[in-house]
Scaffold this motif. Sequence first.
Motif, mmCIF file in Angstrom:
data_model
loop_
_atom_site.group_PDB
_atom_site.id
_atom_site.type_symbol
_atom_site.label_atom_id
_atom_site.label_comp_id
_atom_site.label_asym_id
_atom_site.label_seq_id
_atom_site.Cartn_x
_atom_site.Cartn_y
_atom_site.Cartn_z
ATOM 1 N N MET A 77 8.981 -0.374 -2.445
ATOM 2 C CA MET A 77 9.018 0.922 -1.776
ATOM 3 C C MET A 77 9.140 0.672 -0.269
ATOM 4 O O MET A 77 8.309 -0.044 0.310
ATOM 5 C CB MET A 77 7.740 1.716 -2.069
ATOM 6 C CG MET A 77 7.704 3.115 -1.467
ATOM 7 S SD MET A 77 8.684 4.284 -2.425
ATOM 8 C CE MET A 77 7.584 4.592 -3.822
ATOM 9 N N SER A 87 6.406 4.683 1.979
ATOM 10 C CA SER A 87 5.021 4.476 1.547
ATOM 11 C C SER A 87 4.034 5.027 2.574
ATOM 12 O O SER A 87 2.971 5.533 2.210
ATOM 13 C CB SER A 87 4.749 2.994 1.287
ATOM 14 O OG SER A 87 4.869 2.229 2.464
ATOM 15 N N ARG A 112 6.518 -6.677 3.277
ATOM 16 C CA ARG A 112 7.621 -6.339 2.369
ATOM 17 C C ARG A 112 8.652 -7.456 2.344
ATOM 18 O O ARG A 112 9.181 -7.813 1.286
ATOM 19 C CB ARG A 112 8.260 -5.016 2.785
ATOM 20 C CG ARG A 112 9.295 -4.534 1.766
ATOM 21 C CD ARG A 112 9.980 -3.272 2.203
ATOM 22 N NE ARG A 112 10.961 -2.838 1.197
ATOM 23 C CZ ARG A 112 12.069 -2.171 1.499
ATOM 24 N NH1 ARG A 112 12.324 -1.822 2.760
ATOM 25 N NH2 ARG A 112 12.920 -1.826 0.550
ATOM 26 N N GLU A 145 -3.244 -1.078 6.018
ATOM 27 C CA GLU A 145 -2.518 0.185 6.013
ATOM 28 C C GLU A 145 -2.249 0.713 7.421
ATOM 29 O O GLU A 145 -1.271 1.428 7.647
ATOM 30 C CB GLU A 145 -3.298 1.226 5.213
ATOM 31 C CG GLU A 145 -3.433 0.888 3.733
ATOM 32 C CD GLU A 145 -4.461 1.724 3.006
ATOM 33 O OE1 GLU A 145 -4.382 1.824 1.770
ATOM 34 O OE2 GLU A 145 -5.359 2.279 3.679
ATOM 35 N N PRO A 160 11.410 8.804 -2.378
ATOM 36 C CA PRO A 160 10.899 8.081 -3.545
ATOM 37 C C PRO A 160 11.497 8.616 -4.841
ATOM 38 O O PRO A 160 11.751 9.814 -4.980
ATOM 39 C CB PRO A 160 9.394 8.352 -3.492
ATOM 40 C CG PRO A 160 9.251 9.635 -2.738
ATOM 41 C CD PRO A 160 10.381 9.646 -1.743
ATOM 42 N N ASP A 206 0.842 -1.193 0.000
ATOM 43 C CA ASP A 206 0.000 0.000 0.000
ATOM 44 C C ASP A 206 0.878 1.245 0.000
ATOM 45 O O ASP A 206 1.829 1.357 0.771
ATOM 46 C CB ASP A 206 -0.904 0.003 1.235
ATOM 47 C CG ASP A 206 -1.811 -1.208 1.265
ATOM 48 O OD1 ASP A 206 -2.680 -1.312 0.383
ATOM 49 O OD2 ASP A 206 -1.631 -2.067 2.147
ATOM 50 N N GLY A 207 0.549 2.194 -0.892
ATOM 51 C CA GLY A 207 1.302 3.433 -0.972
ATOM 52 C C GLY A 207 2.514 3.380 -1.875
ATOM 53 O O GLY A 207 3.268 4.353 -1.951
ATOM 54 N N SER A 208 2.703 2.263 -2.589
ATOM 55 C CA SER A 208 3.892 2.125 -3.441
ATOM 56 C C SER A 208 3.695 2.733 -4.825
ATOM 57 O O SER A 208 4.653 2.800 -5.613
ATOM 58 C CB SER A 208 4.282 0.655 -3.578
ATOM 59 O OG SER A 208 3.224 -0.097 -4.164
#
Length: 220
Positions: A145, A150, A179, A169, A202, A11-13
């Motif tokens: 990520m 993230s 991960r 999340e 990032p 999530d958030g990548s």
Amino acid sequence: MGKMIVIEGLDGSGKGTQATLLLENLKKSGRDAFAIDLPNYSDDSSALVRMYLRGEMGSHPGDVNAYAASTFFAVDRYASFKKFWGNEYDGGKIIVANRYTTSNACHQMTKLPEAEWDPFLDWLFDFEYRKLGIPAPDCVIFLDMPVEVSQRLLEKRYENDESKKDIHELDVDYLHHCRFAANYACDKLGWERIICAEDGRPKSVEEISRLVFETACKYI
């Protein structure tokens, strides 16, 4: 038969953004491509997924075991294939998937002892690709990520409103385990890994998009 390119990541990548850009770049290069976004939250098939992620079956991811949660997502994928994109795939199009069966490898495998990871992966892919009969991907691109990065991106997306996050999340320790599991799957299954951050920052959307497109083109 078509080809399938899966954009995978935590999530958030930036999965959704990169899937959209890959679709655009494939079309610009003259390829016939079609995008899917899973789970399909707008369809009834995702009802159990939505209940799970809202915390209605437990406030922590581990409250629903790996096999049960995996079947929730698998049913949604099967329905999506039968209703929305199976004909596109059978007709020879390139399917660009924002998440797929591979998400269960990242998110659900962590609920099991590491000694059970390989049997779980065997079960997962046999269940979906053979018994349910949905297509196996030709390429899985994992956007690696760091969780710390993230999380900052998620906070920006949700404007620091924690109530907008789902149970995955919200659980940072769980995401760290995910991960680790995702990188395990990368090594075992031959996924393509794209490093999306350097020194805690990032990479640009454009740089990642270039790498994603170059990687996808090796498989189509």
